[in-house]
Design a protein around this motif. Structure first.
Motif, PDB file in Angstrom:
ATOM      1  N   LEU A   1      12.517 128.068  75.154  1.00 22.03           N
ATOM      2  CA  LEU A   1      13.605 128.039  76.127  1.00 22.03           C
ATOM      3  C   LEU A   1      14.418 129.321  76.011  1.00 22.03           C
ATOM      4  N   ARG A   2      14.790 129.882  77.174  1.00 23.68           N
ATOM      5  CA  ARG A   2      15.661 131.064  77.190  1.00 23.68           C
ATOM      6  C   ARG A   2      16.914 130.717  77.992  1.00 23.68           C
ATOM      7  N   ARG A   3      18.070 130.995  77.422  1.00 19.92           N
ATOM      8  CA  ARG A   3      19.321 130.747  78.104  1.00 19.92           C
ATOM      9  C   ARG A   3      20.426 131.527  77.390  1.00 19.92           C
ATOM     10  N   ASP A   4      21.672 131.385  77.833  1.00 21.56           N
ATOM     11  CA  ASP A   4      22.760 132.128  77.184  1.00 21.56           C
ATOM     12  C   ASP A   4      23.825 131.222  76.587  1.00 21.56           C
ATOM     13  N   THR A   5      23.687 129.893  76.746  1.00 18.34           N
ATOM     14  CA  THR A   5      24.646 128.958  76.169  1.00 18.34           C
ATOM     15  C   THR A   5      23.871 127.788  75.575  1.00 18.34           C
ATOM     16  N   ILE A   6      24.040 127.555  74.283  1.00 19.53           N
ATOM     17  CA  ILE A   6      23.277 126.524  73.589  1.00 19.53           C
ATOM     18  C   ILE A   6      24.225 125.690  72.737  1.00 19.53           C
ATOM     19  N   THR A   7      23.980 124.391  72.681  1.00 17.80           N
ATOM     20  CA  THR A   7      24.814 123.505  71.874  1.00 17.80           C
ATOM     21  C   THR A   7      24.219 123.368  70.483  1.00 17.80           C
ATOM     22  N   ILE A   8      25.013 123.732  69.474  1.00 17.25           N
ATOM     23  CA  ILE A   8      24.594 123.549  68.080  1.00 17.25           C
ATOM     24  C   ILE A   8      25.003 122.141  67.669  1.00 17.25           C
TER      25      ILE A   8
END
Length: 570
Positions: free
Chosen positions: A505-512
């Motif tokens: 997956l490529r994105r700029d906002t990820i939930t840790i």
């Protein structure tokens, strides 16, 4: 006597002054030329239905906008409160462009505090000083003054947004959508209409006193909780509950305000662009009786995946296809605030935020029978859509890392009982009269510890992000889109924990996840100062941010316009 030849910086400054003068003339003519956004009612829902006549072409153009930021009292859900408006609008104006277009926005600050505008998800390649992060890439635009943002959108398309990146101003209304088209989009021919839906947790108290409360021992580390939720700036509020709020208010309130309504035509297919523009809460999004087919996440095209309900955390974006193939009638759009993530409760909050899908030829109504998907599909924890469900449309293996940085995030009280956010045991505090990008460009090699600067001087970077906090955190990275190799609860063990490297997956906002980890990688090809921060606004306000100095030697060769740096002395 000696001949005084202008330096490279002086030449650049003169050139920038000439360019700025030309831009100002064009911007002054913009309303008469039909360019940019003019004044409209503060909430005109039609602004978020994208025009069928917008030309999606390869030939780039320059798009001009004049924005005035001001304060006014409005009632998005029926309860009056002061809000920050852009051209008298809430939410703010739409920017719609094509890949390769140049965006020129003249921002005039008519508020009583400084501001900066961030173009969320736009990489700003070659123009890092246009990223709009106060204290990092610029100083604040002072009250009564203007700044021209001037940048080109390069090799990007999809769903983005813009918002204030100074203090907590975007919570009070300074935000809007930024949509980029391209004839190369793989899903372009799959829909008939294009609709924006901005989801927002909403507070009846202005953000400044909420931040002051949160940043004091009085809060006990508990986050301010929303009083309501909005879809495209609209919802209804039960005025009798105002006195039961976490922060009670007694301002004018009107019951029964209309919900946002979206018109469907039977047989058509709609692209709905979802943007979580909120401060704290994640949403579970669904439309009664209609399947959502995810085709985009944070500006990256996805292989289509059908879902009934979609989790979307703060600052994330998704595009979903929705087929208008149900019986002609009215259906609820549901953006349910996931209160499972809250520590505490707000008795004024109705978490079941709604809008209306109205089929052509159906009776017009705001209240009707409409069946939600089963409760079993509601995620109990605040995590993103499972990684094994989202696959980029264009296959791109993860690059091999040249270096790995371990970053541990946590929230804990300081010695005086004030909750702070920490990255590797240090808490960020914004510069007020300078910017780290300017310091780097002038050759500074050692920053104040509060600036949290990590040097990136390798080609491919891996970040191992550890969340030591009891709650999840949606982290947004400026300047880059990263590959998400994995995430989970518990302990990450390098070389042993499985990672997805074939087509991550490529994105700029990820939930840790809470007490969990996330591993991301990216090609380090964008010299500048870039922040990685929790986009829960309250958490960023107490320091949950780290900066990355990408290629310091190349930053020193940047020619930052003098009118940008001059704001630091204003």
């Amino acid at each position: 006597m000696f001949s005084e030849k202008p330096t490279r910086r002086e030449k650049s400054s003169k050139r920038n002054i000439v360019i700025a003068g030309v831009i100002l003339v064009v911007l002054a003519l913009a309303p008469s030329l039909g360019l940019g956004q003019g004044s409209q009612p503060w909430n005109d829902a039609s602004r978020f239905l994208l025009s069928k006549t917008f030309p999606i072409i390869e030939t780039p153009t320059t798009r001009y906008y004049n924005w005035e930021l001001s304060q006014s009292t409005i009632s998005p859900d029926g309860l009056a409160r002061p809000m920050l408006l852009v051209n008298g609008m809430f939410p703010g104006p739409l920017i719609e462009a094509n890949t390769g277009d140049r965006i020129v926005v003249n921002v005039t600050n008519n508020m009583d505090s400084g501001t900066a505008i961030h173009w969320h998800g736009i990489h700003q390649k070659g123009t890092p000083w246009m990223d709009g992060t106060m204290g990092v890439t610029q100083c604040a635009i002072p009250p009564g003054q203007s700044m021209i943002y001037n940048y080109t959108i390069t090799n990007q398309w999809g769903t983005y947004w813009w918002h204030a990146h100074a203090a907590s101003q975007y919570v009070d209304g300074i935000f809007g959508p930024l949509i980029v088209h391209s004839p190369d989009e793989p899903h372009l021919k799959k829909y008939d209409e294009d609709i924006i839906m901005m989801l927002q947790d909403y507070y009846h108290t202005p953000s400044d006193p909420l931040v002051n409360w949160y940043h004091s021992p009085k809060s006990g580390g508990s986050d301010p909780l929303p009083d309501n939720g909005l879809i495209n700036g609209r919802n209804s509020f039960n005025c009798s509950k105002a006195a039961q709020a976490q922060f009670p208010t007694n301002t004018k309130c009107t019951d029964g305000e209309p919900l946002a309504t979206f018109n469907f035509k039977a047989g058509s297919t709609y692209r709905i662009r979802l943007i979580n523009t909120g401060a704290f809460a994640d949403f579970q999004f669904s439309i009664d009786g209609h399947t959502l087919t995810v085709i985009e996440a944070d500006g990256v095209d996805m292989q289509p995946v059908p879902v009934q309900r979609l989790p979307i955390h703060v600052a994330q974006r998704y595009s979903v296809l929705v087929h208008a193939n149900e019986t002609v009638g009215n259906y609820y759009v549901r953006a349910t605030i996931n209160t499972n993530c809250f520590f505490g409760s707000n008795r004024a909050l109705d978490p079941f935020v709604k809008a209306v899908i109205h089929y052509e030829n159906a009776p017009v109504a705001q209240s009707f029978d409409s069946t939600d998907w089963t409760a079993a599909s509601m995620a109990p924890s605040c995590v993103d859509l499972a990684l094994d469900m989202l696959h980029p449309y264009n296959v791109q293996p993860a690059p091999t890392a040249d270096v790995s940085h371990l970053i541990k995030f946590t929230m804990k009280p300081s010695s005086d009982g004030i909750l702070l956010g920490y990255a590797n045991d240090r808490s960020w505090s914004p510069l007020m009269t300078n910017a780290t990008l300017f310091q780097s460009q002038m050759g500074l090699t050692s920053f104040d510890a509060t600036q949290q600067v990590v040097v990136l001087d390798k080609n491919v970077i891996e970040l191992v992000l550890i969340n030591d906090d009891i709650g999840p955190h949606p982290f947004h990275f400026h300047g880059y889109t990263f590959s998400v190799l994995g995430w989970g609860n518990g302990t990450y063990v390098p070389g042993q924990t499985p990672l997805e490297v074939r087509n991550p997956l490529r994105r700029d906002t990820i939930t840790i996840p809470q007490r969990g980890w996330t591993v991301v990688r990216f090609v380090n090809d964008n010299p500048g100062l870039w922040t990685l921060h929790c986009h829960m606004d309250w958490h960023m306000e107490v320091g949950l941010l780290i900066q990355f100095e990408s290629w310091p030697d190349r930053i020193r060769g940047l020619e930052i316009p003098s009118e940008i740096t001059a704001m630091c002395g204003a």
